[in-house]
Scaffold this motif. Structure first.
Motif, PDB file in Angstrom:
ATOM      1  N   SER A  10       0.851  -1.006   0.120  1.00 51.52           N
ATOM      2  CA  SER A  10       0.224  -0.061  -0.267  1.00 51.52           C
ATOM      3  C   SER A  10       0.979   1.061   0.076  1.00 51.52           C
ATOM      4  N   GLY A  11       0.786   2.176  -1.108  1.00 54.71           N
ATOM      5  CA  GLY A  11       1.702   3.414  -1.357  1.00 54.71           C
ATOM      6  C   GLY A  11       2.898   2.961  -1.762  1.00 54.71           C
ATOM      7  N   LEU A  12       2.971   2.552  -2.649  1.00 53.65           N
ATOM      8  CA  LEU A  12       3.626   1.860  -3.605  1.00 53.65           C
ATOM      9  C   LEU A  12       5.380   2.759  -3.557  1.00 53.65           C
ATOM     10  N   GLN A  13       6.488   2.846  -3.453  1.00 51.18           N
ATOM     11  CA  GLN A  13       7.444   3.566  -3.492  1.00 51.18           C
ATOM     12  C   GLN A  13       8.142   3.523  -4.294  1.00 51.18           C
ATOM     13  N   PRO A  14       9.379   3.890  -4.964  1.00 47.97           N
ATOM     14  CA  PRO A  14       9.883   3.394  -5.951  1.00 47.97           C
ATOM     15  C   PRO A  14      11.390   2.710  -5.850  1.00 47.97           C
ATOM     16  N   GLU A  15      11.641   2.442  -4.276  1.00 48.17           N
ATOM     17  CA  GLU A  15      12.462   1.909  -4.117  1.00 48.17           C
ATOM     18  C   GLU A  15      11.850  -0.331  -3.628  1.00 48.17           C
ATOM     19  N   ASP A  16      10.361   0.523  -3.804  1.00 48.69           N
ATOM     20  CA  ASP A  16       9.458  -1.224  -3.908  1.00 48.69           C
ATOM     21  C   ASP A  16       9.989  -1.886  -4.852  1.00 48.69           C
ATOM     22  N   GLU A  17      10.728  -0.937  -6.286  1.00 46.87           N
ATOM     23  CA  GLU A  17      10.824  -2.365  -8.015  1.00 46.87           C
ATOM     24  C   GLU A  17      12.028  -3.383  -7.965  1.00 46.87           C
ATOM     25  N   ALA A  18      11.390  -4.299  -7.830  1.00 47.33           N
ATOM     26  CA  ALA A  18      11.875  -5.654  -7.649  1.00 47.33           C
ATOM     27  C   ALA A  18      11.734  -6.893  -8.163  1.00 47.33           C
ATOM     28  N   ASP A  19      11.573  -7.773  -8.148  1.00 48.07           N
ATOM     29  CA  ASP A  19      11.959  -9.003  -8.164  1.00 48.07           C
ATOM     30  C   ASP A  19      10.880 -10.104  -7.062  1.00 48.07           C
ATOM     31  N   TYR A  20       9.861 -10.765  -7.001  1.00 45.86           N
ATOM     32  CA  TYR A  20       9.001 -10.957  -5.575  1.00 45.86           C
ATOM     33  C   TYR A  20       8.810 -11.996  -5.881  1.00 45.86           C
ATOM     34  N   TYR A  21       9.065 -13.590  -5.379  1.00 48.60           N
ATOM     35  CA  TYR A  21       8.887 -14.367  -4.918  1.00 48.60           C
ATOM     36  C   TYR A  21       8.750 -14.993  -3.374  1.00 48.60           C
ATOM     37  N   CYS A  22       7.483 -15.608  -3.583  1.00 50.43           N
ATOM     38  CA  CYS A  22       6.561 -16.344  -2.897  1.00 50.43           C
ATOM     39  C   CYS A  22       7.262 -17.901  -2.596  1.00 50.43           C
ATOM     40  N   SER A  23       7.463 -18.566  -0.774  1.00 49.96           N
ATOM     41  CA  SER A  23       8.047 -20.256  -0.953  1.00 49.96           C
ATOM     42  C   SER A  23       6.671 -20.665  -0.150  1.00 49.96           C
ATOM     43  N   THR A  24       6.697 -21.479   0.322  1.00 50.55           N
ATOM     44  CA  THR A  24       6.249 -22.455   1.206  1.00 50.55           C
ATOM     45  C   THR A  24       6.927 -23.537   0.796  1.00 50.55           C
ATOM     46  N   TRP A  25       6.319 -24.391   2.055  1.00 50.54           N
ATOM     47  CA  TRP A  25       6.358 -26.257   1.881  1.00 50.54           C
ATOM     48  C   TRP A  25       5.833 -26.676   1.410  1.00 50.54           C
ATOM     49  N   ASP A  26       6.298 -28.096   0.605  1.00 51.83           N
ATOM     50  CA  ASP A  26       5.216 -28.992   0.233  1.00 51.83           C
ATOM     51  C   ASP A  26       5.557 -30.255   0.655  1.00 51.83           C
ATOM     52  N   TYR A  27       4.317 -31.179   1.506  1.00 53.36           N
ATOM     53  CA  TYR A  27       4.194 -31.830   2.359  1.00 53.36           C
ATOM     54  C   TYR A  27       4.902 -33.550   1.279  1.00 53.36           C
ATOM     55  N   SER A  28       3.505 -33.053   0.279  1.00 52.92           N
ATOM     56  CA  SER A  28       3.630 -34.725  -0.348  1.00 52.92           C
ATOM     57  C   SER A  28       5.581 -34.791  -2.123  1.00 52.92           C
ATOM     58  N   LEU A  29       5.962 -33.493  -1.460  1.00 49.18           N
ATOM     59  CA  LEU A  29       7.276 -33.323  -2.140  1.00 49.18           C
ATOM     60  C   LEU A  29       8.375 -33.210  -0.866  1.00 49.18           C
ATOM     61  N   SER A  30       7.821 -33.278   0.788  1.00 48.88           N
ATOM     62  CA  SER A  30       8.962 -32.746   0.950  1.00 48.88           C
ATOM     63  C   SER A  30      10.541 -32.186   0.835  1.00 48.88           C
ATOM     64  N   ALA A  31       9.331 -31.178   0.446  1.00 48.38           N
ATOM     65  CA  ALA A  31      10.558 -29.762  -0.675  1.00 48.38           C
ATOM     66  C   ALA A  31      10.197 -28.730  -0.442  1.00 48.38           C
ATOM     67  N   GLN A  32      10.880 -27.622   0.096  1.00 49.99           N
ATOM     68  CA  GLN A  32      10.627 -26.584   0.012  1.00 49.99           C
ATOM     69  C   GLN A  32      10.174 -25.983  -1.129  1.00 49.99           C
ATOM     70  N   VAL A  33       9.598 -24.977  -1.766  1.00 50.40           N
ATOM     71  CA  VAL A  33       8.720 -25.380  -2.852  1.00 50.40           C
ATOM     72  C   VAL A  33       9.002 -23.143  -3.464  1.00 50.40           C
ATOM     73  N   PHE A  34      10.002 -22.959  -4.621  1.00 50.81           N
ATOM     74  CA  PHE A  34       8.672 -21.241  -4.740  1.00 50.81           C
ATOM     75  C   PHE A  34       8.208 -20.678  -5.943  1.00 50.81           C
ATOM     76  N   GLY A  35       8.175 -19.725  -6.314  1.00 56.78           N
ATOM     77  CA  GLY A  35       7.019 -19.473  -7.302  1.00 56.78           C
ATOM     78  C   GLY A  35       8.281 -18.959  -8.499  1.00 56.78           C
ATOM     79  N   GLY A  36       7.347 -18.749  -9.978  1.00 60.58           N
ATOM     80  CA  GLY A  36       8.055 -17.742 -10.314  1.00 60.58           C
ATOM     81  C   GLY A  36       8.982 -16.834 -10.135  1.00 60.58           C
ATOM     82  N   GLY A  37       8.672 -16.624  -9.195  1.00 56.09           N
ATOM     83  CA  GLY A  37       8.584 -14.682  -9.159  1.00 56.09           C
ATOM     84  C   GLY A  37       7.751 -13.177  -9.900  1.00 56.09           C
ATOM     85  N   THR A  38       7.142 -12.284  -9.660  1.00 58.94           N
ATOM     86  CA  THR A  38       6.840 -11.614 -10.388  1.00 58.94           C
ATOM     87  C   THR A  38       7.660 -10.294 -10.322  1.00 58.94           C
TER      88      THR A  38
END
Lengths: 109, 118
Positions: A76-104
């Motif tokens: 909220s209230g976007l600033q110039p310094e917020d320009e970046a790539d953003y990744y999400c991540s969480t644990w996946d119990y079926s894979l028993s692995a940490q997984v990432f999104g491809g990035g925005t």
């Protein structure tokens, strides 16, 4: 192909509110907290949200939420310094692995 | 404030083993409930999780890399390490070490570039 799906790119103007999404399934986002990581100009990632909590030093214009198998990061209230790539991540119990999104890639116009 | 620093060869020959070390300062690697992790990022691409070792010593690895990866801890040196065998050009990337706490709270190292080339 990433286990978590994120928008490839999002843009907004200074002061605007933008929301980035991260979609998974019941094995990952539906069961575990999600972290969000900011990467500016291919530098080291930095944690900007974990679960619904803000790390120390991260401005409170960042907020996080989750509904079912989709997590969101809102700025909220976007600033110039917020320009970046953003990744999400969480644990996946079926894979028993940490997984990432491809990035925005967030562009501040 | 914990700090993590990757170190190791910046150039590895194909078919050889990539070895990196992460030195932890500002906290003991053997205390607390943390996952000591490795993540990599090929140029122009996204983040890829390699694996982790828990404070207890248990490990988890990316299924696509599992046959080639070993992560270990040296508590006497406050370090943890990554070994990736039989490397190819596809393993060229920036490698990050990280301390992973619950709910996705992560402290990141600055990263180190490893190039696989003869």
């Amino acid at each position: 192909q990433s286990a978590l799906t994120q928008e490839a790119s999002v843009s907004g103007t200074v002061g605007q509110k933008v929301t980035l999404s991260c979609t998974g399934n019941s094995n990952n986002i539906g069961s575990y907290a999600v972290g969000w990581y900011q990467q500016i100009s291919h530098g080291a990632p930095k944690t900007v949200m974990f679960g619904n909590s803000l790390p120390s030093g991260i401005p409170d214009r960042f907020s996080g939420s989750k509904s079912g198998t989709t997590a969101s990061l809102t700025i909220s209230g976007l600033q110039p310094e917020d320009e970046a790539d953003y990744y999400c991540s969480t644990w996946d119990y079926s894979l028993s692995a940490q997984v990432f999104g491809g990035g925005t890639k967030l562009t501040v116009l | 404030q914990v700090q993590l620093q990757e170190s190791g060869p910046g150039l590895v020959k194909p078919s050889q083993t990539l070895s990196l070390t992460c030195t932890v300062s500002g906290g003991s690697i053997s205390s607390g409930s943390y996952y000591w992790s490795w993540i990599r990022q090929p140029a122009g691409k996204g983040l890829e999780w390699i694996g982790r070792i828990y404070t207890s010593g248990s490990t988890n690895y990316n299924p696509s890399l599992k046959s080639r990866v070993t992560i270990s801890v040296d508590t006497s040196k406050n370090q943890f390490s990554l070994k990736l065998s039989s490397v190819t050009a596809a393993d060229t990337a920036v490698y990050y070490c990280a301390r992973w706490r619950g709910y996705g709270d992560v402290d990141w190292g600055q990263g180190t570039l490893v190039t696989v080339s003869s």
